[in-house]
Design an enzyme around this catalytic site. Sequence first.
Site, mmCIF file in Angstrom:
data_model
loop_
_atom_site.group_PDB
_atom_site.id
_atom_site.type_symbol
_atom_site.label_atom_id
_atom_site.label_comp_id
_atom_site.label_asym_id
_atom_site.label_seq_id
_atom_site.Cartn_x
_atom_site.Cartn_y
_atom_site.Cartn_z
ATOM 1 N N HIS A 1 -43.912 31.430 9.637
ATOM 2 C CA HIS A 1 -45.452 31.919 9.416
ATOM 3 C C HIS A 1 -46.174 32.117 10.623
ATOM 4 C CE1 HIS A 1 -44.398 30.768 5.225
ATOM 5 N NE2 HIS A 1 -45.577 31.223 4.876
ATOM 6 N N HIS B 1 -40.376 36.365 1.203
ATOM 7 C CA HIS B 1 -41.422 35.351 1.613
ATOM 8 C C HIS B 1 -41.821 34.826 0.150
ATOM 9 C CE1 HIS B 1 -45.172 34.478 4.074
ATOM 10 N NE2 HIS B 1 -45.032 33.505 3.079
ATOM 11 N N HIS C 1 -42.351 30.897 -1.563
ATOM 12 C CA HIS C 1 -42.409 29.416 -1.834
ATOM 13 C C HIS C 1 -42.026 28.855 -3.187
ATOM 14 C CE1 HIS C 1 -44.494 29.250 2.267
ATOM 15 N NE2 HIS C 1 -44.914 30.444 1.755
ATOM 16 N N GLU D 1 -51.151 34.820 9.902
ATOM 17 C CA GLU D 1 -51.695 34.933 8.551
ATOM 18 C C GLU D 1 -53.148 34.415 9.020
ATOM 19 O OE1 GLU D 1 -50.504 31.601 5.793
ATOM 20 O OE2 GLU D 1 -51.261 32.628 4.228
ATOM 21 N N ASP E 1 -45.264 35.398 -1.991
ATOM 22 C CA ASP E 1 -45.766 34.275 -1.393
ATOM 23 C C ASP E 1 -45.707 33.223 -2.362
ATOM 24 O OD1 ASP E 1 -46.615 32.786 0.883
ATOM 25 O OD2 ASP E 1 -48.766 33.538 1.056
ATOM 26 N N ASP E 2 -46.827 33.062 -3.309
ATOM 27 C CA ASP E 2 -47.251 31.919 -3.913
ATOM 28 C C ASP E 2 -47.459 32.622 -5.219
ATOM 29 O OD1 ASP E 2 -46.860 29.424 -2.484
ATOM 30 O OD2 ASP E 2 -48.154 30.657 -1.228
HETATM 31 N N1 ADE Z 1 -47.392 27.285 1.949
HETATM 32 C C1 ADE Z 1 -47.270 27.830 0.624
HETATM 33 N N2 ADE Z 1 -47.866 28.999 0.833
HETATM 34 C C2 ADE Z 1 -48.263 29.345 2.193
HETATM 35 C C3 ADE Z 1 -49.037 30.374 2.999
HETATM 36 N N3 ADE Z 1 -49.405 31.690 2.649
HETATM 37 N N4 ADE Z 1 -49.273 30.021 4.538
HETATM 38 C C4 ADE Z 1 -48.869 29.015 4.798
HETATM 39 N N5 ADE Z 1 -48.251 27.922 4.183
HETATM 40 C C5 ADE Z 1 -47.968 28.091 2.796
HETATM 41 ZN ZN ZN Z 2 -45.876 32.014 2.742
#
Ligand code: ADE
Ligand code: ZN
Length: 329
Positions: free
Chosen positions: A189, A9, A11, A192, A270-271
């Site tokens: 997703h 996971h 991005h 969340e 994630d990011d």
């Molecule tokens: N795009 C990038 N990170 C995300 C996240 N945590 N949830 C939804 N969309 C995303």
């Molecule tokens: Zn994500």
Amino acid sequence: MPLPKAELHLHIEGTLEPELAFELAARNGVELAYADTDELREAYRFQDLQSFLNLYYELMAVLRTERDFEDLANAYLARAAAQGVRHAEIFFDPQAHLARGLTMGTVVEGLWRALGRSEENHGVSTRLILCFLRDESAESALETLRAARPYLDRITGIGLDSAEVGHPPVKFREVYEAAAALGLRRVAHAGEEGPPEYITEALDVLGVERVDHGLRCMEDPALVERLVRERIPLTLCPLSNVRLRAVDNLADHPLPAMLDAGLLCTVNSDDPAYFGGYADDNFRAVDETLGLGEDRLRELARNSFLASFLEDDEERRAHCLAEVADYVF
Ligand code: ADE
Ligand code: ZN
């Protein structure tokens, strides 16, 4: 040496570190609304998913050429390798780039310049997952899948991301059916910020094989039982959950309860440029704060390879699983 693991996971646009953002801005003559990297980092205080997404989409303006996407991916892969990542299944958001006038080819071929050589250059095998933006229309998702047709030899699967609440999975039934017919793997997703019903819908309507986040399944015991029974992997992102306030703090994260319930959990970043940590930073944070211990950490690493889309390279999966089994803490 960090524990070997797969990242499921991630991005790629969320790996854009402030230093690289400024470098690419200068290279492409793009003006950023921040004086320097310190001022930009000051903006990394998020109230929720949307407040993060606003900055995430804003900074994408610096990505213009194939070389930019190649540099972004190589920077991530080098960091991931240093954190014990052996295999990475990488999300990208083409709609955000097409809307800025870029082509699908620029994005995919740029990423592929790095991904295609990643195993030899970084020791990280990769897969690419095209995500649809759920706050865009279903028609736009279908158009995006059409634009991706010439590049499907580079793309393993599809996902669904961006603002969750108010955009239930059912909106994307048609594009998921079309992707399945093309032989693409399916994730989304769900849970969340959105309710547990979105997780059920992603499974039943979109046919996803893996749920990204899935955190809010814990509000529905029958759903937890189903996820356990069907061995549906969840790609959890603990540091992201703290930064986007899905949990109050890391000590309150349900990961230990989820593992105790028998859920097939994985830990991911994630990011990472925005949320304060890459894959092993997430592993270390949950170990230190939640006191997971060696057996649970090994289970999480093992789960990451079991949940990966390595069906086309079982030799690599077996090799990575053996590395996890032999790892000495
Ligand atoms: N795009 C990038 N990170 C995300 C996240 N945590 N949830 C939804 N969309 C995303
Ligand atoms: Zn994500």
